[in-house]
Each structure stands twice: as C-alpha cells, then as structure tokens.
Write an enzyme that holds these catalytic residues in place. Structure first.
Site, PDB file in Angstrom:
ATOM      1  N   ARG A  17       0.843  -1.194   0.000  1.00 64.95           N
ATOM      2  CA  ARG A  17       0.000   0.000   0.000  1.00 64.95           C
ATOM      3  C   ARG A  17       0.887   1.255   0.000  1.00 64.95           C
ATOM      4  NH1 ARG A  17      -0.740   4.485   3.011  1.00 64.95           N
ATOM      5  NH2 ARG A  17      -0.433   3.282   4.918  1.00 64.95           N
ATOM      6  N   ASP A  18       1.533   1.517   1.111  1.00 65.64           N
ATOM      7  CA  ASP A  18       2.347   2.724   1.234  1.00 65.64           C
ATOM      8  C   ASP A  18       3.567   2.647   0.305  1.00 65.64           C
ATOM      9  OD1 ASP A  18       2.993   5.197   2.225  1.00 65.64           O
ATOM     10  OD2 ASP A  18       3.367   4.564   4.276  1.00 65.64           O
ATOM     11  N   HIS A 213       3.046   3.584  13.350  1.00 67.09           N
ATOM     12  CA  HIS A 213       3.461   3.592  11.945  1.00 67.09           C
ATOM     13  C   HIS A 213       4.597   4.600  11.804  1.00 67.09           C
ATOM     14  CE1 HIS A 213       2.812   3.572   7.489  1.00 67.09           C
ATOM     15  NE2 HIS A 213       3.212   4.832   7.606  1.00 67.09           N
ATOM     16  N   HIS A 215       8.474   6.070   9.962  1.00 68.46           N
ATOM     17  CA  HIS A 215       9.359   6.189   8.801  1.00 68.46           C
ATOM     18  C   HIS A 215      10.793   6.369   9.292  1.00 68.46           C
ATOM     19  CE1 HIS A 215       6.353   6.782   5.430  1.00 68.46           C
ATOM     20  NE2 HIS A 215       5.590   6.690   6.497  1.00 68.46           N
ATOM     21  N   CYS A 246      10.659   8.114  -1.465  1.00 58.02           N
ATOM     22  CA  CYS A 246      12.078   8.330  -1.729  1.00 58.02           C
ATOM     23  C   CYS A 246      12.579   9.509  -0.918  1.00 58.02           C
ATOM     24  CB  CYS A 246      12.287   8.593  -3.201  1.00 58.02           C
ATOM     25  SG  CYS A 246      13.975   9.044  -3.582  1.00 58.02           S
ATOM     26  N   ASN A 255       9.402   4.070   4.613  1.00 56.06           N
ATOM     27  CA  ASN A 255       8.946   3.414   5.836  1.00 56.06           C
ATOM     28  C   ASN A 255      10.122   2.707   6.500  1.00 56.06           C
ATOM     29  OD1 ASN A 255       5.825   3.461   5.968  1.00 56.06           O
ATOM     30  ND2 ASN A 255       6.259   3.004   3.829  1.00 56.06           N
TER      31      ASN A 255
END
Lengths: 308, 308
Positions: A17-18, A213, A215, A246, A255
């Site tokens: 998904r992400d 969640h 990154h 990116c 992520n």
C-alpha cells in the site's frame, strides 16, 4: 488482543500500500500479487494490501479490485485495504475485504493537504464507514491518525492535539484499532514512548489494539518502533526493504524497513513470527522494482561475510 | 564522573580517527585541523583526534604529530589519540597528549586479525602503557574492547567473553574508562542494554566511566546507543556524518552518525552540549571529502522543507 501464541508482536507490512503507491510506473498486477504472496509466505499475519482510491489520484491502485479478489478469502490472516471514503469502503466490502484502514491527520494543515478536507469533514466520512459496519465483528477497522508527532506544514504536534484526535476517532468508532503515525519520520524515540504511554493510559489500553506507523527519515525508524514497543504497542508497521517513498523526493520518506525491525526484535528475543531469510528474499525482489526507493540495512551482511 | 553541568551525556567524536583512516587518499593536514576545529566549535568536549600508528600501516595518520602539537594544549577538553603500543604512547606523550585510547578484542580471532597478536600479547602492551603512566592523573586511559557483541570471524560473542576481557583490562588498568565496542554493527539494542547492565553491575559502575562505541551497519546505530544510555552509559561514540568505513567495502561499516544520535537525545530532552547547526555544517564538509563513505540521515530535512 491480536497476538497469537507464536508471536509477541504483530509486524504489519505496508509495502503493497504505502510502498507500491510510491512507484510511479504501474506494476503488473501479477507482480504485485506474487510479492504479496511471498510476503505472506515469510510469515506476516497482517498486511495492507492496497487502497481503494480513485485510479486518477493513484494510478498504481487501479487494479485494487483484482488484488482484493485474489486475497480476500485467505483464512487466518488480517489483510486490510485503505479506504478514503464511503465509496472506497463499499468497493472493499464488495470485493470481500474484512478489514479497513481509514486515515485522518491530527494536524488540520496536513489533513487539508493530504485529503483536501477539514478534520471535521474527515470525521464525517469516518461516521459513514461505521454506518457501513466498519468496526463491527465482520469488518475490522483501523483508524490511522497521521502527523501524530510532527506536521510537515505546522511543525511539532502536541500531545493535546493527538489526544483530541484519538478522542474524536473513538467517539465515532469505539472498537477501532488506533495507529499513531509518524508521517514525516521526524519523531524521536523518547517522544514516541511518552506519547504512547500517555495516550494509552488515558484511552483504555487494555483490550484495545494500538499501533505505531513510522518512517526512517532521520534514522530513528528502528529506535522509534522499539520505544513504542517499550510503551506496550504490539502492532508495528514496516515495509519490506523500506519501500515507501524516496528520501530525495519532496516530502516523501521511506517506511521503516521490515528486515531492520525484525532483526532488532528477534535478536532481542521478541518473536515476530517472520522468517528472516524469506523476508530478505522478498526485500531483494522489491529492491529491483523499477523506481523503487528503498532503505533496508541488512543486505550488507552477506557482502561482508563473503569477503571476511 | 565526566559529565559537566551543561550536558547529561558526553558524545565522543571519532571521525578524525575512525573516520579519516577510512579515506584512502591522504587529506591535507590543514584540512584535518580545520575539521577538528569546526567539530570542537560545535561543542564536543571529547574527541579522538587520530592515532599514533605506523604510517606504513595507516598512511592517513602520518601527520599525527603535527595535529597533536596543534591541539594538545587545548584547555577544558578531553582530546585523545589511539595508540597500539609503547612506541605510540611515547609519541603521544612527547606531543603533549593527555589521554590515550588502547584497543584489544574480546574475541581472540579478531584480535589476531586486527593487531596481529594474541589477547595475552595485547594485555602485555597494555601493561607497558600503564608503566608509562597511562591511567594516571596526567594521562587518562580508555580501554576500548572490540567485538564485545559479535566477531566477524567467530560470530556471536558471549557475556562471559566480555566479562573476562573487562576483568583482565581492569586488573591491569583499574582506573581506565571501559568502552564496549560493537565493531561490526551487528549488535542489537536489547543485547546492548542487557550486556551493559550486567557488566556495569559486576564491575563497580559508580565512579567509573563506561562507553559504547557503535556502528550503523544494520540500522541499529541510534537504537543501540539509546539502549546503552538506558543502561546508564554516559559516553557514546559517534562520527559526524557517519564517516568511518564504507558499507560496500569488505568488513567496513560506518560509525553511528553524530547528528542522528544528537537529534535523538536532544529532542528527547537529554543534553549533549552540541550545537546541531554547527554539527551539520561540519558533517556537510566531511560529506564532500574525496572517497568519504557517510551515512547521516538529517540532511533530508532542509531538502524537504524547501519544497513543502
């Protein structure tokens, strides 16, 4: 609780998904399905397999129906799709999905930029999802609250803002899993731990699923996830190979890499249920996708070992 | 204790030693001095400014005497040089240095490869350093124990091996600071925390300086340092920009980037005494050195902010 006997934590894979949405060139549907199959074979129990969004907005998700049809009936797994509104939810249900992810932001500025509506309007959409059964026994619901630590437009986000967002979400969807998202990757470990400690204490942590969640923008990906774990969070989002944006593109950041976090947890004795060799094989495959921006660290080893 | 009122932790910069030696092409002496000056201006109180080693073995350190002469008399700072033996220690003393770093490995195989002698022989050299005054009031001593978690040749290193190495080091140099080094960058945060907890409890933690030296090979750099901090370690090694080896070169991996760790600590309310803007400016300068392999994460921000 979502944790089974064979694992101490649920590692939730978001590459389909992400991650895929960060790749401009459309990937063949069969390639996406094969990657998701490989990820499942590596041991994931939870995964976001895509988004039911407008193909005009995200062309990469144009084949969402086909992918959902392929995976929706898979037993014993929690496979979810992101839906931005009632239409997406209806499609998800129509294609047999049994778990939805809905996103709004703790920061008004980010919500406006991200989904082009006010938080109040977003909460209205959430009400519609609940009216369709989301949050019920047959249609699980995660509410992912974006920018819970830092907003790319407004800067730092306070605990009060997050508390308010969680309170609003739970007043509409009391059974939802709540994910606090470090959308920009600028959160720091101590902040992550403290914020979860406070929010979980206030909103009935027992029996509710909480998720983080993160990154890896600032190199905090693993540390932030571990500090969330220390606070008691047992659902941690990752992306195999770190796919998901990116670092050289405007506002986009990868992520936290699944293999990095699985290494940290497993070697610390915390069971993820994930087979590292299989995971690394999928990460290698994802690394080779055209235009993939990835950031996992573990593939340094074999190179080193080969020459040591 | 080494901590002053204005900082909660000592961030120890090793770019001029562990970093410069990773660059094949000799850097001009004035460039090295300028970088060290810039680093000091950023607020470091402790730094390894180089090594008194054979210029045949490490040509990059051929100008060590000149650099030591330049910095040795600097007041209020703890500037150290690595010395592999008596000859190195004598040169360090001759050039006015007041702090030495001596390295041996917890793993016999690594010690043999790294310094071409047995651990027993290395301990003999340590005795010679102590006989020259190392560990006394006028010549501080750090004993850096390499491969305290993982050996590139023998694999995992046990707590017993580390305990034995610490015990031997302290029996010879009872006042030394002890650094447990994750030489390969394959340690994991839980292991780092547990190992320090056990070793520090056994070897009289109060009043002794303990240090952690880490690399970011597996993306664990920040997490490992924070978990060492959680165990009570107050001396953490870093390298501006992450200089210190190239992940694509045999066995070499970058040190944990100073800016990443300073961000994690400072934004968590732990004072390092380091000015981030100045640190990032030096990291930028180091990034531009010919052949520099670096891995800091913080420079993503301004790029993002510029376009957000």
């Amino acid at each position: 609780m979502s944790i089974e006997k064979d694992r101490d934590v649920d590692i939730l894979e978001v590459a389909p998904r992400d991650g895929f949405q960060s790749i401009a060139e459309p990937l063949p549907t069969e390639e996406k399905i094969a990657i998701i199959e490989d990820l499942l074979a590596a041991g994931y129990r939870r995964m976001e397999i895509g988004s039911f969004v407008s193909p005009k907005a995200v062309p990469q998700m144009a084949d969402m129906g086909t992918i959902a049809d392929h995976f929706a009936a898979r037993p014993g797994l929690r496979l979810a799709v992101l839906v931005p509104n009632r239409k997406g939810a209806e499609l998800a249900i129509q294609h047999g999905m049994r778990e939805l992810v809905y996103v709004f932001s703790a920061s008004e500025a980010h919500n406006l930029k991200n989904v082009r509506q006010t938080i109040e309007q977003s909460l209205g959409q959430l009400r519609e999802l609940v009216s369709l059964g989301a949050g019920g026994r047959d249609l699980r619901l995660r509410v992912a609250i974006a920018t819970c630590f830092d907003c790319p437009f407004d800067g730092p986000v306070s605990t009060d803002q997050v508390r308010h967002a969680v309170d609003q979400a739970l007043s509409i969807a009391p059974t939802a899993e709540i994910a606090l998202c470090d959308t920009t990757g600028r959160a720091n470990p101590y902040q992550v731990r403290e914020r979860f400690n406070r929010i979980m204490a206030e909103f009935d942590a027992d029996g509710r699923d909480w998720a983080f969640h993160g990154h890896d923008t600032f190199g905090m990906g693993v540390a932030n996830a571990l500090f969330a774990y220390e606070a008691g969070v047992r659902n941690l989002d990752v992306s195999a190979s770190g796919l998901g944006g990116c670092p050289f593109a405007p506002g986009a950041t990868g992520n936290t890499a699944a293999e990095d976090l699985v290494f940290a947890l497993e070697s610390g004795g915390i069971r993820t249920g994930i087979d590292m060799e299989r995971l690394l094989a999928v990460a290698d495959r994802i690394n080779k996708l055209p235009g993939a921006c990835t950031g996992g660290h573990l593939r340094v080893v074999p190179r080193q070992r080969a020459v040591a």
